[in-house]
Design a protein around this motif. Structure first.
Motif, PDB file in Angstrom:
ATOM      1  N   GLU A 192      46.536  39.453  18.732  1.00  0.00           N
ATOM      2  CA  GLU A 192      47.948  39.299  19.102  1.00  0.00           C
ATOM      3  C   GLU A 192      48.853  39.961  18.068  1.00  0.00           C
ATOM      4  N   ALA A 193      48.501  39.787  16.792  1.00  0.00           N
ATOM      5  CA  ALA A 193      49.301  40.409  15.734  1.00  0.00           C
ATOM      6  C   ALA A 193      49.176  41.928  15.780  1.00  0.00           C
ATOM      7  N   GLU A 194      47.973  42.432  16.050  1.00  0.00           N
ATOM      8  CA  GLU A 194      47.747  43.877  16.073  1.00  0.00           C
ATOM      9  C   GLU A 194      48.519  44.553  17.206  1.00  0.00           C
ATOM     10  N   VAL A 195      48.567  43.930  18.371  1.00  0.00           N
ATOM     11  CA  VAL A 195      49.227  44.560  19.515  1.00  0.00           C
ATOM     12  C   VAL A 195      50.688  44.150  19.632  1.00  0.00           C
ATOM     13  N   GLY A 196      51.113  43.158  18.832  1.00  0.00           N
ATOM     14  CA  GLY A 196      52.509  42.738  18.832  1.00  0.00           C
ATOM     15  C   GLY A 196      52.919  41.942  20.049  1.00  0.00           C
ATOM     16  N   ARG A 197      51.964  41.215  20.650  1.00  0.00           N
ATOM     17  CA  ARG A 197      52.264  40.398  21.817  1.00  0.00           C
ATOM     18  C   ARG A 197      51.695  39.001  21.604  1.00  0.00           C
ATOM     19  N   PRO A 198      52.471  38.091  21.049  1.00  0.00           N
ATOM     20  CA  PRO A 198      51.964  36.740  20.815  1.00  0.00           C
ATOM     21  C   PRO A 198      51.751  35.985  22.115  1.00  0.00           C
ATOM     22  N   GLY A 199      50.645  35.252  22.195  1.00  0.00           N
ATOM     23  CA  GLY A 199      50.380  34.411  23.349  1.00  0.00           C
ATOM     24  C   GLY A 199      50.912  33.011  23.126  1.00  0.00           C
ATOM     25  N   GLN A 200      50.723  32.156  24.108  1.00  0.00           N
ATOM     26  CA  GLN A 200      51.189  30.774  24.017  1.00  0.00           C
ATOM     27  C   GLN A 200      50.150  29.845  24.621  1.00  0.00           C
ATOM     28  N   THR A 201      49.880  28.754  23.924  1.00  0.00           N
ATOM     29  CA  THR A 201      49.027  27.699  24.470  1.00  0.00           C
ATOM     30  C   THR A 201      49.920  26.774  25.276  1.00  0.00           C
ATOM     31  N   LEU A 202      49.780  26.818  26.586  1.00  0.00           N
ATOM     32  CA  LEU A 202      50.613  25.971  27.435  1.00  0.00           C
ATOM     33  C   LEU A 202      50.007  24.579  27.565  1.00  0.00           C
ATOM     34  N   VAL A 203      48.685  24.542  27.739  1.00  0.00           N
ATOM     35  CA  VAL A 203      47.957  23.264  27.781  1.00  0.00           C
ATOM     36  C   VAL A 203      46.703  23.443  26.932  1.00  0.00           C
ATOM     37  N   PRO A 204      46.540  22.704  25.832  1.00  0.00           N
ATOM     38  CA  PRO A 204      45.355  22.891  24.988  1.00  0.00           C
ATOM     39  C   PRO A 204      44.093  22.376  25.665  1.00  0.00           C
ATOM     40  N   GLY A 205      42.955  22.811  25.137  1.00  0.00           N
ATOM     41  CA  GLY A 205      41.685  22.338  25.650  1.00  0.00           C
ATOM     42  C   GLY A 205      40.685  23.470  25.784  1.00  0.00           C
ATOM     43  N   ILE A 206      39.464  23.119  26.138  1.00  0.00           N
ATOM     44  CA  ILE A 206      38.368  24.071  26.296  1.00  0.00           C
ATOM     45  C   ILE A 206      37.775  23.903  27.688  1.00  0.00           C
ATOM     46  N   PRO A 318      35.485  40.812  31.779  1.00  0.00           N
ATOM     47  CA  PRO A 318      34.316  40.884  32.658  1.00  0.00           C
ATOM     48  C   PRO A 318      34.412  39.897  33.819  1.00  0.00           C
ATOM     49  N   VAL A 319      34.791  40.388  34.980  1.00  0.00           N
ATOM     50  CA  VAL A 319      34.909  39.546  36.165  1.00  0.00           C
ATOM     51  C   VAL A 319      33.524  39.042  36.580  1.00  0.00           C
ATOM     52  N   LYS A 320      33.484  37.792  37.070  1.00  0.00           N
ATOM     53  CA  LYS A 320      32.246  37.169  37.568  1.00  0.00           C
ATOM     54  C   LYS A 320      31.234  36.889  36.449  1.00  0.00           C
ATOM     55  N   THR A 321      31.708  36.793  35.221  1.00  0.00           N
ATOM     56  CA  THR A 321      30.853  36.496  34.076  1.00  0.00           C
ATOM     57  C   THR A 321      31.256  35.135  33.511  1.00  0.00           C
ATOM     58  N   ARG A 322      30.288  34.347  33.065  1.00  0.00           N
ATOM     59  CA  ARG A 322      30.596  33.033  32.509  1.00  0.00           C
ATOM     60  C   ARG A 322      31.278  33.174  31.148  1.00  0.00           C
ATOM     61  N   VAL A 323      32.381  32.456  30.993  1.00  0.00           N
ATOM     62  CA  VAL A 323      33.155  32.505  29.761  1.00  0.00           C
ATOM     63  C   VAL A 323      33.575  31.095  29.357  1.00  0.00           C
ATOM     64  N   GLU A 324      33.995  30.985  28.113  1.00  0.00           N
ATOM     65  CA  GLU A 324      34.612  29.753  27.622  1.00  0.00           C
ATOM     66  C   GLU A 324      36.044  30.066  27.225  1.00  0.00           C
ATOM     67  N   LEU A 325      36.979  29.352  27.817  1.00  0.00           N
ATOM     68  CA  LEU A 325      38.387  29.466  27.462  1.00  0.00           C
ATOM     69  C   LEU A 325      38.723  28.414  26.423  1.00  0.00           C
ATOM     70  N   ASP A 326      39.175  28.853  25.262  1.00  0.00           N
ATOM     71  CA  ASP A 326      39.691  27.952  24.223  1.00  0.00           C
ATOM     72  C   ASP A 326      41.199  28.171  24.191  1.00  0.00           C
ATOM     73  N   ALA A 327      41.928  27.288  24.856  1.00  0.00           N
ATOM     74  CA  ALA A 327      43.373  27.483  24.987  1.00  0.00           C
ATOM     75  C   ALA A 327      44.081  27.344  23.646  1.00  0.00           C
ATOM     76  N   GLY A 328      43.569  26.488  22.758  1.00  0.00           N
ATOM     77  CA  GLY A 328      44.188  26.336  21.450  1.00  0.00           C
ATOM     78  C   GLY A 328      44.101  27.602  20.622  1.00  0.00           C
ATOM     79  N   ALA A 329      42.954  28.277  20.686  1.00  0.00           N
ATOM     80  CA  ALA A 329      42.758  29.529  19.949  1.00  0.00           C
ATOM     81  C   ALA A 329      43.215  30.746  20.748  1.00  0.00           C
ATOM     82  N   ARG A 330      43.511  30.560  22.018  1.00  0.00           N
ATOM     83  CA  ARG A 330      43.907  31.627  22.936  1.00  0.00           C
ATOM     84  C   ARG A 330      42.836  32.720  22.996  1.00  0.00           C
ATOM     85  N   THR A 331      41.597  32.285  23.236  1.00  0.00           N
ATOM     86  CA  THR A 331      40.467  33.206  23.321  1.00  0.00           C
ATOM     87  C   THR A 331      39.647  32.957  24.574  1.00  0.00           C
TER      88      THR A 331
END
Length: 340
Positions: A192-206, A318-331
């Protein structure tokens, strides 16, 4: 053979992805497309709008060759039918030919635009299932991503189109996902810092699930059709461009009424480029207000401002690939490779 480092010299610097520790092998797709290798032949097609600007094809060829790949142009790539890249049958013919050609390893959309959904019924789905290949692109290419997820069941890549700008974060994430076959972590503070576009955690959780999504307008237009993949347990990601807040509101309300937000495990909203009202007297909601209203009380992880969409340095997803969303880390952490 071109190396990642030398290719980076051609395409741009480094950027914003990391290996995913402890990637899970559970519930992988039954079939995955093959990974890319330097020297591979890849197809260039125009599934939607016509390639009319003189620099578009030249730029697509430049980027693809800079990746160490050999571009093969669709036979109808230069055609035009209204705002479309030829008749529906011609555009479908190019896509079918690329899937049938054993020398073609993957397929890039040269550009997006309008009209990709018009070819879906004309595609040879038996051949597409029999010859898994990465389809790479975004915006209107979302229609192909959804259809492949639904009818073929293997991953595709939401990524810059071939004629887009392939800069640091885009190229690095493509290399690690499609060439190296890594399961990577995408996003986070550093990027986010490198591209200059900060994200936001709207609802935390994994949350965990198959990553499904793309352009919100395309998703909205495919609601109620057999071309939309199951959203049950999915991590849904969305982006859009040139849509005023009331239109984003209307489309998100459609997803809500259709039960999509009840089914998904988490939501990632990327960039909404040029989505502010153009009316200087406008006193209504902003896109941020609309997102907070629709997504802020879902009771499941939600992030906004993720680095995907009609922006420079967008990440490859990667569409249709299993992922983990960490909303707190925005990853988004991939739990498996997208390629074989």
């Amino acid at each position: 053979m071109i190396s990642r480092r030398s290719a980076l010299g051609l395409l741009g610097g480094a950027a914003g992805v990391a290996m995913a520790p402890g990637a899970l092998a559970a519930s992988p797709p039954r079939v995955k497309p093959p990974r890319l290798r330097a020297g591979d032949t890849v197809g260039l097609v125009a599934p939607a709008s016509a390639v009319t600007l003189p620099y578009e094809l030249d730029r697509a060829l430049h980027w693809v060759r800079g990746m160490g790949l050999v571009p093969r142009q669709g036979a109808n790539l230069g055609e035009q039918f209204g705002y479309l890249a030829g008749q529906d049958a011609q555009r479908a013919e190019d896509i079918n030919a690329m899937f049938a050609d054993p020398d073609v390893r993957a397929i890039f959309a040269v550009r997006g635009g309008w009209g990709g959904a018009r070819v879906l019924e004309r595609l040879d789905w038996d051949a597409i299932r029999a010859h898994p290949k990465l389809v790479i692109g975004y915006s209107d290419t979302t229609a192909l991503h959804f259809a492949i997820a639904t009818r073929a069941g293997y991953p595709s890549l939401h990524a810059p189109n071939a004629a887009s700008r392939w800069e640091a974060a885009s190229w690095e994430s493509l290399w690690r996902i499609a060439f190296a076959g890594e399961a990577v972590t995408l996003g986070g503070d550093k990027l986010e810092a490198e591209v200059g576009r900060p994200g936001q955690t709207l609802v935390p959780g994994i949350a965990r699930g198959r990553l499904i999504g793309g352009n919100l307008t395309i998703l909205s237009t495919l609601m109620g059709t057999p071309w939309l993949p199951s959203m049950d347990g999915a991590i849904l990601f969305l982006e859009d461009i040139n849509e005023e807040p009331y239109r984003i509101d209307r489309m998100l309300q459609q997803l809500k009424l259709a039960g999509v937000f009840d089914m998904v495990s988490g939501v990632v909203f990327g960039q909404c480029t040029r989505c502010a009202s153009r009316d200087p007297e406008y006193r209504g909601f902003s896109v941020e207000d609309v997102l907070a209203q629709h997504l802020g009380e879902l009771g499941k992880p939600v992030i906004t401002g993720f680095n995907t969409g009609h922006v420079r340095n967008q990440l490859v997803l990667p569409v249709k690939t299993r992922v983990e969303l960490d909303a707190g880390a925005r990853t988004l952490r991939m739990l498996e490779p997208a390629v074989a």
